[in-house]
Scaffold this active site. Structure first.
Site, PDB file in Angstrom:
ATOM      1  N   SER A  86       0.827  -1.192   0.000  1.00 29.65           N
ATOM      2  CA  SER A  86       0.000   0.000   0.000  1.00 29.65           C
ATOM      3  C   SER A  86       0.871   1.256   0.000  1.00 29.65           C
ATOM      4  CB  SER A  86      -0.961  -0.068   1.196  1.00 29.65           C
ATOM      5  OG  SER A  86      -1.962   0.911   1.120  1.00 29.65           O
ATOM      6  N   HIS A 109      -2.548  -1.232  -4.432  1.00 23.79           N
ATOM      7  CA  HIS A 109      -4.008  -1.309  -4.514  1.00 23.79           C
ATOM      8  C   HIS A 109      -4.628   0.087  -4.454  1.00 23.79           C
ATOM      9  CE1 HIS A 109      -4.591  -1.739   0.177  1.00 23.79           C
ATOM     10  NE2 HIS A 109      -3.924  -0.654  -0.152  1.00 23.79           N
TER      11      HIS A 109
END
Length: 196
Positions: A86, A109
């Site tokens: 992330s 993501h």
């Protein structure tokens, strides 16, 4: 009490650990601590190794860490030791260069968040998430030499995208694999111990 939160001073180089969640509370990796320790590391040796093992965290704190590292005058090498997921994968983008363990993972993501309020407040929250995704797409695209919309289609589709070191290297997210020699399959426990 220790003088440094995440930095280990050394003779030839200082090491800054980005081990843990990124955010501005409790024992997280905080942007202010990283920026302060980076400035001290620049003054001590001018060479800094940044080691990452993080599930990610707050986007704004991560952007501040990214900018502190990117704009530093220090000779910085970033190492992905375990996971850079992330927001931690975004921080790794600023490496000069980025090295990754063959056993580590990157994960990219869509931005995640939430809000509470009336429909207008929720629409504002969605607009902010979309704006943040646009910023992150630009950051990945710059590193990878790709178009921002191509990055959005590849990685901002609501799924988690896990990349091993070979995949990250092929995509241009990292510059090298720092433990590139694989352990032979027929190694004895003694041989494995000697390798590590």
């Amino acid at each position: 009490m220790s003088r440094f939160f995440n930095m280990i001073p050394g003779t030839d180089a200082c090491c800054i650990l980005l081990y843990g969640d990124i955010g501005e509370y409790d024992d997280n990796v905080r942007s202010g601590d990283i920026a302060r320790e980076l400035l001290e590391a620049e003054a001590l040796t001018g060479k800094v190794d940044v080691r990452i093992n993080s599930n990610g965290g707050e986007v704004y704190s991560g952007i501040a860490i990214f900018n502190a590292l990117k704009n530093s005058k220090a000779d910085i090498t970033i190492y992905v030791d375990g996971i850079a997921a992330s927001m931690a994968s975004v921080i790794a983008l600023c490496g000069k260069p980025v090295q990754m363990s063959r056993y580590a993972r990157l994960m990219l993501h869509s931005v995640q968040g939430g809000c509470y309020g009336n429909k207008d407040e929720m629409k504002d929250c969605i607009r902010e998430i979309e704006a943040l995704e646009d910023t992150l797409c630009e950051m990945y695209a710059t590193r990878m030499g790709k178009d921002k919309e191509e990055i959005r289609a590849m990685y901002f589709d609501g799924k988690d995208h896990w990349l091993c070191a070979d995949e990250a290297l092929a995509l241009g997210l990292i510059d090298g694999i720092y433990d590139a020699d694989p352990v032979p399959e027929d190694s004895t426990p003694e041989q494995v111990f000697q390798i590590f």
